[in-house]
Design a protein around this motif. Structure first.
Motif, short mmCIF file in Angstrom:
data_model
loop_
_atom_site.label_atom_id
_atom_site.label_comp_id
_atom_site.label_asym_id
_atom_site.label_seq_id
_atom_site.Cartn_x
_atom_site.Cartn_y
_atom_site.Cartn_z
N ILE A 56 0.84 -1.20 0.00
CA ILE A 56 0.00 0.00 0.00
C ILE A 56 0.88 1.25 0.00
O ILE A 56 0.64 2.19 -0.77
N LEU A 57 1.90 1.26 0.85
CA LEU A 57 2.81 2.41 0.91
C LEU A 57 3.55 2.61 -0.42
O LEU A 57 3.74 3.74 -0.87
N ARG A 58 3.96 1.50 -1.03
CA ARG A 58 4.68 1.59 -2.31
C ARG A 58 3.75 2.14 -3.40
O ARG A 58 4.14 3.03 -4.17
N TRP A 59 2.50 1.64 -3.46
CA TRP A 59 1.54 2.13 -4.45
C TRP A 59 1.29 3.62 -4.24
O TRP A 59 1.25 4.38 -5.19
N ARG A 60 1.13 4.02 -2.99
CA ARG A 60 0.88 5.43 -2.67
C ARG A 60 2.03 6.31 -3.15
O ARG A 60 1.82 7.38 -3.71
N SER A 61 3.26 5.84 -2.92
CA SER A 61 4.44 6.61 -3.31
C SER A 61 4.57 6.71 -4.83
O SER A 61 4.87 7.78 -5.38
N GLU A 62 4.32 5.60 -5.52
CA GLU A 62 4.47 5.56 -6.97
C GLU A 62 3.38 6.33 -7.71
O GLU A 62 3.56 6.75 -8.84
N ASN A 63 2.21 6.51 -7.07
CA ASN A 63 1.07 7.13 -7.74
C ASN A 63 0.67 8.48 -7.13
O ASN A 63 -0.44 8.95 -7.36
N ASP A 64 1.56 9.06 -6.34
CA ASP A 64 1.29 10.35 -5.69
C ASP A 64 0.01 10.31 -4.84
O ASP A 64 -0.77 11.27 -4.84
N GLY A 65 -0.21 9.21 -4.18
CA GLY A 65 -1.34 9.11 -3.25
C GLY A 65 -2.59 8.53 -3.87
O GLY A 65 -2.67 8.31 -5.07
N PHE A 66 -3.55 8.27 -3.00
CA PHE A 66 -4.85 7.72 -3.41
C PHE A 66 -5.82 8.87 -3.65
O PHE A 66 -5.88 9.82 -2.88
N GLU A 67 -6.60 8.77 -4.74
CA GLU A 67 -7.66 9.73 -5.01
C GLU A 67 -9.01 9.19 -4.58
O GLU A 67 -9.94 9.96 -4.35
N SER A 68 -9.12 7.86 -4.47
CA SER A 68 -10.36 7.24 -4.01
C SER A 68 -10.03 5.92 -3.33
O SER A 68 -8.97 5.32 -3.57
N ARG A 125 -7.95 -1.41 -4.75
CA ARG A 125 -8.01 -2.65 -5.52
C ARG A 125 -6.79 -2.82 -6.43
O ARG A 125 -6.46 -3.92 -6.83
N GLU A 126 -6.09 -1.72 -6.74
CA GLU A 126 -4.93 -1.79 -7.62
C GLU A 126 -3.66 -2.21 -6.89
O GLU A 126 -2.63 -2.43 -7.52
N VAL A 127 -3.72 -2.32 -5.58
CA VAL A 127 -2.56 -2.70 -4.78
C VAL A 127 -2.40 -4.21 -4.82
O VAL A 127 -3.38 -4.95 -4.69
N ASP A 128 -1.14 -4.66 -5.02
CA ASP A 128 -0.87 -6.10 -5.02
C ASP A 128 -1.30 -6.72 -3.71
O ASP A 128 -0.98 -6.20 -2.63
N GLY A 129 -2.02 -7.83 -3.77
CA GLY A 129 -2.42 -8.55 -2.57
C GLY A 129 -3.80 -8.17 -2.06
O GLY A 129 -4.28 -8.74 -1.08
N ILE A 130 -4.45 -7.19 -2.69
CA ILE A 130 -5.80 -6.82 -2.25
C ILE A 130 -6.78 -7.20 -3.35
O ILE A 130 -6.91 -6.51 -4.36
N GLY A 131 -7.45 -8.31 -3.12
CA GLY A 131 -8.46 -8.79 -4.07
C GLY A 131 -9.84 -8.30 -3.66
O GLY A 131 -10.00 -7.52 -2.72
N PRO A 132 -10.87 -8.78 -4.34
CA PRO A 132 -12.23 -8.30 -4.07
C PRO A 132 -12.72 -8.59 -2.65
O PRO A 132 -13.37 -7.75 -2.03
N VAL A 133 -12.39 -9.75 -2.11
CA VAL A 133 -12.86 -10.09 -0.76
C VAL A 133 -12.20 -9.19 0.28
O VAL A 133 -12.86 -8.62 1.15
N ARG A 134 -10.89 -9.04 0.17
CA ARG A 134 -10.17 -8.19 1.13
C ARG A 134 -10.61 -6.73 0.98
O ARG A 134 -10.77 -6.02 1.97
N PHE A 135 -10.83 -6.29 -0.26
CA PHE A 135 -11.28 -4.92 -0.47
C PHE A 135 -12.64 -4.68 0.19
O PHE A 135 -12.86 -3.64 0.81
N ASP A 136 -13.55 -5.66 0.07
CA ASP A 136 -14.87 -5.52 0.70
C ASP A 136 -14.75 -5.38 2.21
O ASP A 136 -15.53 -4.66 2.84
N ARG A 137 -13.77 -6.05 2.81
CA ARG A 137 -13.57 -5.94 4.25
C ARG A 137 -12.99 -4.58 4.64
O ARG A 137 -13.25 -4.08 5.72
N LEU A 138 -12.21 -3.98 3.73
CA LEU A 138 -11.49 -2.76 4.07
C LEU A 138 -12.18 -1.47 3.70
O LEU A 138 -11.95 -0.44 4.32
N ARG A 139 -13.06 -1.50 2.71
CA ARG A 139 -13.56 -0.24 2.13
C ARG A 139 -14.28 0.65 3.14
O ARG A 139 -14.24 1.87 3.01
N GLU A 140 -14.94 0.07 4.17
CA GLU A 140 -15.62 0.88 5.16
C GLU A 140 -14.69 1.32 6.31
O GLU A 140 -15.09 2.07 7.17
N LEU A 141 -13.46 0.81 6.28
CA LEU A 141 -12.51 1.10 7.37
C LEU A 141 -11.47 2.14 6.97
O LEU A 141 -10.67 2.55 7.82
#
Length: 195
Positions: A159-171, A176-192
């Motif tokens: 997550i930190l690497r993706w943030r650094s390479e893409n100048d942060g998250f816009e949404s 979902r574009e981060v390595d290791g975060i699939g649909p199930v894990r994303f569903d668990r995280l999106r409200e957190l």
């Protein structure tokens, strides 16, 4: 005054008896012995140290079939409290709840509803966090990211690497574009999390 022969014998006899008494009552090793004392009775433990909570009373509020107070045995988990309250209502998102978390006596469990401002939103697993308690994907360090369910050091680093390479998250969806975060894990995280 001369005590005479009988007086001398009396003095010697008293001296001899005194020596015999001294030798008979003295310990053969020449040391003094401690007088044994009666053992003291064991202290009776107070109720404060021996009484262990055997039951918990937990308030379950929100989207459950039977909201209110539930009584559970010590060591009960969030999943037990949900069951005791009749289970969540249909279409209630319980992904933000840590169902394995051990409950404590007197706590309030929010199910599918926001935690009121006056209540502590920092208790892990109580409910879907309010915006202020969500993890900011653009500011969180590795330690803060690892507090999220299912995020270990490898995924936090990704997550930190993706943030650094893409100048942060816009949404949040970009997670979902981060390595290791699939649909199930994303569903668990999106409200957190938030951006």
């Amino acid at each position: 005054m001369d005590p005479g022969r009988a007086g001398c014998l009396g003095v010697v006899l008293v001296a001899v008896i005194g020596c015999v008494v001294l030798l008979v009552t003295r310990d053969p090793s020449g040391e003094t012995r401690a007088v044994p004392s009666r053992p003291l009775p064991a202290p009776t433990p107070t109720s404060a140290t021996t009484s262990r909570v055997s039951e918990l009373v937990v308030s379950v509020v929100g989207r459950v079939r039977e909201p209110g107070l539930v009584t559970l045995s010590a060591g009960a988990r969030v999943a037990d409290a949900l069951r005791a309250a009749g289970g969540p209502l249909p279409d209630t998102d319980t992904m933000a709840l840590n169902l394995a978390r051990e409950l404590s006596d007197g706590e309030q469990l929010y199910v599918g509803v926001p935690v009121p401002e006056r209540a502590s939103a920092s208790r892990p697993g109580d409910t879907t966090p309010t915006t202020s308690s969500k993890v900011d994907l653009n500011r969180a360090d590795e330690q803060r990211l690892r507090e999220l369910p299912g995020i270990g050091p490898v995924t936090a680093g990704a997550i930190l690497r993706w943030r650094s390479e893409n100048d942060g998250f816009e949404s949040v969806a970009q997670l979902r574009e981060v390595d290791g975060i699939g649909p199930v894990r994303f569903d668990r995280l999106r409200e957190l999390v938030r951006v």
